[in-house]
Design a protein around this motif. Structure first.
Motif, PDB file in Angstrom:
ATOM      1  N   UNK A   1       0.805  -1.222   0.000  1.00 32.52           N
ATOM      2  CA  UNK A   1       0.000   0.000   0.000  1.00 32.52           C
ATOM      3  C   UNK A   1       0.841   1.277   0.000  1.00 32.52           C
ATOM      4  N   UNK A   2       2.102   1.172  -0.372  1.00 29.86           N
ATOM      5  CA  UNK A   2       2.909   2.386  -0.522  1.00 29.86           C
ATOM      6  C   UNK A   2       2.524   3.077  -1.827  1.00 29.86           C
ATOM      7  N   UNK A   3       2.737   4.389  -1.851  1.00 30.84           N
ATOM      8  CA  UNK A   3       2.442   5.165  -3.047  1.00 30.84           C
ATOM      9  C   UNK A   3       3.609   6.067  -3.406  1.00 30.84           C
ATOM     10  N   UNK A   4       4.008   6.077  -4.677  1.00 32.45           N
ATOM     11  CA  UNK A   4       5.088   6.934  -5.158  1.00 32.45           C
ATOM     12  C   UNK A   4       4.505   7.981  -6.096  1.00 32.45           C
ATOM     13  N   UNK A   5       4.808   9.257  -5.836  1.00 36.31           N
ATOM     14  CA  UNK A   5       4.361  10.296  -6.754  1.00 36.31           C
ATOM     15  C   UNK A   5       5.158  10.205  -8.055  1.00 36.31           C
TER      16      UNK A   5
ATOM     17  N   UNK B   1      17.165   0.369  -1.134  1.00 39.34           N
ATOM     18  CA  UNK B   1      16.313   1.110  -0.205  1.00 39.34           C
ATOM     19  C   UNK B   1      15.081   0.294   0.164  1.00 39.34           C
ATOM     20  N   UNK B   2      14.483   0.624   1.314  1.00 39.56           N
ATOM     21  CA  UNK B   2      13.265  -0.036   1.790  1.00 39.56           C
ATOM     22  C   UNK B   2      12.220   1.039   2.049  1.00 39.56           C
ATOM     23  N   UNK B   3      11.056   0.873   1.425  1.00 39.29           N
ATOM     24  CA  UNK B   3       9.935   1.791   1.611  1.00 39.29           C
ATOM     25  C   UNK B   3       8.892   1.079   2.477  1.00 39.29           C
ATOM     26  N   UNK B   4       8.574   1.639   3.629  1.00 41.02           N
ATOM     27  CA  UNK B   4       7.657   0.987   4.558  1.00 41.02           C
ATOM     28  C   UNK B   4       6.219   0.971   4.066  1.00 41.02           C
ATOM     29  N   UNK B   5       5.418   0.097   4.669  1.00 47.31           N
ATOM     30  CA  UNK B   5       4.010  -0.051   4.290  1.00 47.31           C
ATOM     31  C   UNK B   5       3.259   1.269   4.467  1.00 47.31           C
ATOM     32  N   UNK B   6       2.365   1.554   3.518  1.00 45.26           N
ATOM     33  CA  UNK B   6       1.498   2.736   3.525  1.00 45.26           C
ATOM     34  C   UNK B   6       2.264   4.053   3.410  1.00 45.26           C
ATOM     35  N   UNK B   7       3.527   3.988   3.012  1.00 48.03           N
ATOM     36  CA  UNK B   7       4.309   5.215   2.877  1.00 48.03           C
ATOM     37  C   UNK B   7       3.842   6.022   1.666  1.00 48.03           C
ATOM     38  N   UNK B   8       3.941   7.341   1.789  1.00 50.59           N
ATOM     39  CA  UNK B   8       3.686   8.233   0.675  1.00 50.59           C
ATOM     40  C   UNK B   8       4.981   8.914   0.281  1.00 50.59           C
ATOM     41  N   UNK B   9       5.592   8.456  -0.809  1.00 52.76           N
ATOM     42  CA  UNK B   9       6.900   8.963  -1.213  1.00 52.76           C
ATOM     43  C   UNK B   9       6.701  10.193  -2.093  1.00 52.76           C
ATOM     44  N   UNK B  10       7.143  11.348  -1.591  1.00 49.86           N
ATOM     45  CA  UNK B  10       6.914  12.620  -2.273  1.00 49.86           C
ATOM     46  C   UNK B  10       8.177  13.169  -2.943  1.00 49.86           C
ATOM     47  N   UNK B  11       9.327  12.553  -2.691  1.00 45.28           N
ATOM     48  CA  UNK B  11      10.576  13.016  -3.288  1.00 45.28           C
ATOM     49  C   UNK B  11      11.544  11.863  -3.441  1.00 45.28           C
TER      50      UNK B  11
ATOM     51  N   UNK C   1      15.907   3.809   4.515  1.00 47.33           N
ATOM     52  CA  UNK C   1      14.707   3.148   5.031  1.00 47.33           C
ATOM     53  C   UNK C   1      13.738   4.260   5.419  1.00 47.33           C
ATOM     54  N   UNK C   2      12.642   4.380   4.673  1.00 49.95           N
ATOM     55  CA  UNK C   2      11.701   5.467   4.922  1.00 49.95           C
ATOM     56  C   UNK C   2      10.315   4.905   5.189  1.00 49.95           C
ATOM     57  N   UNK C   3       9.499   5.709   5.884  1.00 54.18           N
ATOM     58  CA  UNK C   3       8.152   5.284   6.229  1.00 54.18           C
ATOM     59  C   UNK C   3       7.322   6.524   6.511  1.00 54.18           C
ATOM     60  N   UNK C   4       6.002   6.401   6.403  1.00 53.76           N
ATOM     61  CA  UNK C   4       5.111   7.494   6.775  1.00 53.76           C
ATOM     62  C   UNK C   4       4.614   8.309   5.603  1.00 53.76           C
ATOM     63  N   UNK C   5       3.729   9.266   5.925  1.00 60.60           N
ATOM     64  CA  UNK C   5       3.153  10.165   4.925  1.00 60.60           C
ATOM     65  C   UNK C   5       3.336  11.606   5.411  1.00 60.60           C
ATOM     66  N   UNK C   6       4.175  12.417   4.747  1.00 59.90           N
ATOM     67  CA  UNK C   6       5.085  12.000   3.665  1.00 59.90           C
ATOM     68  C   UNK C   6       6.203  11.131   4.211  1.00 59.90           C
ATOM     69  N   UNK C   7       6.763  10.287   3.357  1.00 60.29           N
ATOM     70  CA  UNK C   7       7.788   9.342   3.800  1.00 60.29           C
ATOM     71  C   UNK C   7       9.051  10.081   4.231  1.00 60.29           C
ATOM     72  N   UNK C   8       9.526   9.760   5.434  1.00 62.98           N
ATOM     73  CA  UNK C   8      10.776  10.315   5.951  1.00 62.98           C
ATOM     74  C   UNK C   8      11.604   9.180   6.540  1.00 62.98           C
ATOM     75  N   UNK C   9      12.822   9.508   6.938  1.00 64.36           N
ATOM     76  CA  UNK C   9      13.734   8.511   7.485  1.00 64.36           C
ATOM     77  C   UNK C   9      13.078   7.749   8.640  1.00 64.36           C
ATOM     78  N   UNK C  10      13.277   6.458   8.662  1.00 63.74           N
ATOM     79  CA  UNK C  10      12.539   5.565   9.574  1.00 63.74           C
ATOM     80  C   UNK C  10      12.654   5.989  11.031  1.00 63.74           C
ATOM     81  N   UNK C  11      13.849   6.245  11.524  1.00 67.86           N
ATOM     82  CA  UNK C  11      14.022   6.592  12.934  1.00 67.86           C
ATOM     83  C   UNK C  11      13.330   7.899  13.277  1.00 67.86           C
ATOM     84  N   UNK C  12      13.433   8.886  12.373  1.00 66.84           N
ATOM     85  CA  UNK C  12      12.761  10.166  12.607  1.00 66.84           C
ATOM     86  C   UNK C  12      11.252   9.975  12.683  1.00 66.84           C
ATOM     87  N   UNK C  13      10.705   9.157  11.759  1.00 71.26           N
ATOM     88  CA  UNK C  13       9.267   8.938  11.746  1.00 71.26           C
ATOM     89  C   UNK C  13       8.791   8.257  13.030  1.00 71.26           C
ATOM     90  N   UNK C  14       9.576   7.280  13.505  1.00 68.28           N
ATOM     91  CA  UNK C  14       9.194   6.592  14.724  1.00 68.28           C
ATOM     92  C   UNK C  14       9.269   7.521  15.935  1.00 68.28           C
TER      93      UNK C  14
END
Length: 356
Positions: free
Chosen positions: A269-273, A282-292, A299-312
């Motif tokens: 369920x990830x989405x790439x613009x 690279x690894x794109x986490x589930x439901x991520x919205x990649x805007x750049x 390793x990115x995750x979230x909407x908009x997708x950012x670095x995994x540790x920052x998002x957590x």
């Protein structure tokens, strides 16, 4: 059929601990195994689930010695268990189909040796099908397509004109390759379909899941690299370029002209613009919205997708907001009380001066 534990241990080249003469009647997972069946537990963390399982024996990795039932230790649990399952549930023998007389095949199509075309398949003009390819019932291959040797296309998949498929690919049921891209010009006040003059090109050893769609390029190809695996219900838009050995999970959507490097993993369920690039490994986490663009080995995750540790860390901070709100309310009350005391003290000093 029944197999003794000794026979199973020999089959998987494992170390048996327990009664080798005990016969197994089947193989099943921890949750579904019945008495008399063998199961698998690939991690010590499954010890509690194993203890609750009705299985009579288990295949485990090194370092895991469960109690209460015989077990077989192996280096690769899943590879070993697959061999056992195949013994209990062997694949049905496949009979040679050849080219069915009820398939519709253009006179200009070129079929190599050993090709199988099942009933009610459609093969258009100037199609080329490589040696040993299998085309199942209901498949529609339109004009100018090229299918590599050893590729299998399962029922009801559709290949639009000029689609190119490499060798040893698996195209699962209902997949659509080469459909028009979702691109329109709106300058005249109407949505007018843009040029659809490109095609889809799939590398070797690619697997494309059921109901996955890959749109043709506007002028050139939409490409999928060698060894890449697409899950069910994946959408790859026009002009995308997917690298080699990617894993792209279900319901992922790649917008037009986006691209990936090699060995990229995109979870469900990830989405790439459009027009973004995902770097190698690279690894794109589930439901991520990649805007750049995503740098290699990220390793990115979230909407908009950012670095995994920052998002957590952001998620942790959000979870603390209710407590922080209570603290702020409490501090505000304390501040109001201090301000009231200061005001009362000031007024008292003023009254004292007037009295003096």
């Amino acid at each position: 059929m029944n197999l003794t534990l000794s026979a199973i241990a020999a089959l998987v080249q494992g170390e048996l601990h327990g009664d080798g003469s005990q016969a197994m009647t089947g193989a099943a997972t921890l949750a579904t195994a019945k008495p008399g069946e063998i199961t698998l537990a690939d991690n010590v963390k499954l010890a509690r689930q194993l203890a609750a399982s009705a299985a009579s024996a288990v295949i485990v990795p090194r370092g895991f010695a469960p109690e209460g039932r015989p077990f077989i230790v192996v280096d690769n649990v899943h590879a070993a268990f697959a061999k056992v399952v195949q013994q209990f549930r062997p694949q049905r023998p496949k009979r040679a189909v050849g080219v069915s007389p009820s398939a519709s095949i253009s006179a200009s199509a070129q079929l190599s040796a050993g090709v199988e075309i099942h009933p009610l398949a459609f093969i258009g003009d100037d199609v080329e099908i490589g040696e040993g390819a299998v085309i199942h019932s209901g498949v529609r291959i339109l004009e100018g397509c090229k299918i590599g040797a050893g590729t299998t296309i399962f029922p009801n998949a559709v290949l639009y004109d000029n689609t190119i498929i490499g060798q040893r690919c698996l195209i699962h049921a209902g997949a659509v390759l080469g459909s028009y891209g979702f691109g329109y010009s709106s300058s005249t006040g109407k949505h007018v379909l843009c040029s659809q003059l490109g095609w889809v090109e799939i590398g070797n050893d690619v697997e494309i899941g059921s109901c996955t769609t890959i749109d043709r390029g506007t002028y050139g190809p939409t490409t999928i690299g060698d060894g890449t695996k697409l899950d069910n219900q994946v959408q790859i838009a026009h002009n995308c370029r997917v690298g080699q050995h990617n894993i792209i999970c279900s319901q992922t959507g790649m917008a037009g002209s986006s691209s990936t490097g090699d060995y990229v993993v995109i979870a469900g369920q990830a989405g790439l613009r459009d027009h973004v690039h995902i770097g190698d490994h690279s690894v794109i986490g589930a439901k991520s919205g990649v805007m750049g663009d995503v740098e290699p080995k990220s390793r990115v995750v979230g909407i908009p997708a950012t670095e995994e540790r920052f998002q957590y860390s952001c998620v942790v901070a959000v979870h603390k907001l209710p407590d922080l709100r209570h603290q702020i309310v409490k501090m505000q009350k304390q501040l109001d009380a201090l301000q009231a005391q200061a005001l009362a003290s000031t007024q008292a000093c003023g009254d004292s001066r007037e009295a003096a």
